[in-house]
Design a protein around this motif. Sequence first.
Motif, PDB file in Angstrom:
ATOM      1  N   CYS A  79       5.038  -4.919   4.365  1.00  0.00           N
ATOM      2  CA  CYS A  79       6.416  -4.441   4.486  1.00  0.00           C
ATOM      3  C   CYS A  79       6.983  -4.634   5.888  1.00  0.00           C
ATOM      4  O   CYS A  79       8.052  -4.107   6.191  1.00  0.00           O
ATOM      5  CB  CYS A  79       6.437  -2.954   4.156  1.00  0.00           C
ATOM      6  N   CYS A 129       0.824  -1.210   0.000  1.00  0.00           N
ATOM      7  CA  CYS A 129       0.000   0.000   0.000  1.00  0.00           C
ATOM      8  C   CYS A 129       0.856   1.257   0.000  1.00  0.00           C
ATOM      9  O   CYS A 129       0.489   2.264  -0.555  1.00  0.00           O
ATOM     10  CB  CYS A 129      -0.912   0.009   1.226  1.00  0.00           C
ATOM     11  N   CYS A 161      -1.239  -1.977   5.041  1.00  0.00           N
ATOM     12  CA  CYS A 161      -1.360  -3.396   4.694  1.00  0.00           C
ATOM     13  C   CYS A 161      -0.419  -4.319   5.441  1.00  0.00           C
ATOM     14  O   CYS A 161      -0.683  -5.498   5.581  1.00  0.00           O
ATOM     15  CB  CYS A 161      -1.168  -3.576   3.196  1.00  0.00           C
TER      16      CYS A 161
HETATM   17  S1  FES Z   1       3.478  -1.299   2.315  1.00  0.00           S
HETATM   18 FE1  FES Z   1       1.532  -1.469   3.233  1.00  0.00          FE
HETATM   19  S2  FES Z   1       2.000  -1.042   5.316  1.00  0.00           S
HETATM   20 FE2  FES Z   1       3.899  -0.746   4.352  1.00  0.00          FE
END
Ligand code: FES
Lengths: 267, 157
Positions: free
Chosen positions: B48, B40, B45
């Motif tokens: 990462c 995201c 999300c």
């Molecule tokens: S890429 Fe979604 S929370 Fe970091």
Amino acid sequence: MYAFSYHSPKTVRQAATLLGKNPDAKVLAGGQTLLPTMKQRLASPSALVDLGKAEGLSGIEVKGRNVVIGAMTRHADVATSAVVGEAIPALAALAGGIGDPAVRNRGTIGGSIANNDPAADYPSAVLALNATIITNKRKIPADQFFQGMFSTALEEGEVIVKVSFPIPSKAAYEKFPNPASRYAMVGVFVAKKGSETRVAVTGAGSDGVFRSAELEAALKARFNPKSLDGVKVKASGLNSDIHASSEYRAHLIPVIAKRAVAKATAK
Amino acid sequence: MASVTMIVNGKEVTANVDPRTLLAQFLREHLHLTGTHVGCDTSQCGACVVHVDGRSIKSCTTLAVACEGASVTTIEGIGTPEHLHPMQAAFRENHGLQCGFCTPGMIMSAIDIVNRKGHQLDEHTIREELEGNICRCTGYHNIVKAVAAGAQAMAAK
Ligand code: FES
Ligand code: FES
């Protein structure tokens, strides 16, 4: 994100000097609001002064009848602190309900308060508990600190060092989170200390966190959920947005306040 | 440019980076550790999630330069294809993934949950604690089962 120069001062004094030299610099605390804002290019500071390595800014201690929390203390540390859990469990619970676990591992109390997001949780605790914000320059009482959304009494080059919370006799925080974002649509922190009762509302006011005179008056005689029966809050000055109308928020405030008082008086 | 030194999966790395480099970008584009995903880029999300000094954080919302001196663990640092970490094995056993995009973050968050909450995790706790991780295809049912099983397996290890 636009480019910026990065500074990592080792002391608050160095941080203040750096801020003085770079008028549009911003302080980076946990970065959980600032970095997303910069990524969206809603903020483009020419310099970031990261407090992550500045000494003496994190930690929790009891001093007299106050719990004193360093500005860079992470939400996760406040949430799980035995000291806070014992003295002001409502504050530990509030910290444990901010964002999600990974966000709580980065986000800091000082950052949240300095940002004064109208839907942030911490400002309600600071206001209801009548905390004192201690900066590198002075001590600011909570009632003078929050000055409308995203705006505070902090001056240029002023950095929050710690926050001192008087230990209440009873306190609790309740929020009605937006089902998608989980930000408070209405959050109410109630606190009773001696004969004084303070009620702070976040998420609802179009000018950010505020104390509710109606609810404080109703709870003054008796700090009991029943005291809030039939108490109404005016919709004027409350937010209307895609999530809720101001009338809906006005209705929610006493409902959530009642739950908070019930929680504070349970056990 | 700014110099940064950190320990990633046990190895010290030093690099010159633009200060606006996010930790996720640094891991993926500079170190080619592409197991850490960016779903995201707006902290929602959890694809990462990595560990910094033993705590789960969102690497899309952390600057690489802010990790100076830190110890970072990514999905590549917890197991190998031959010797999966017990939590990885539990996701495979319990069909806790379909496309796998969210899985590295799910597993790093899951290990963090076990570190904080212990090995006996009930469904409610797991669901609450996974608030910051979104899966768009498996559905959470098997993910929750996998986390519970992985937590127990980690105790046996
Ligand atoms: S890429 Fe979604 S929370 Fe970091
Ligand atoms: S397995 Fe596809 S997003 Fe979770």
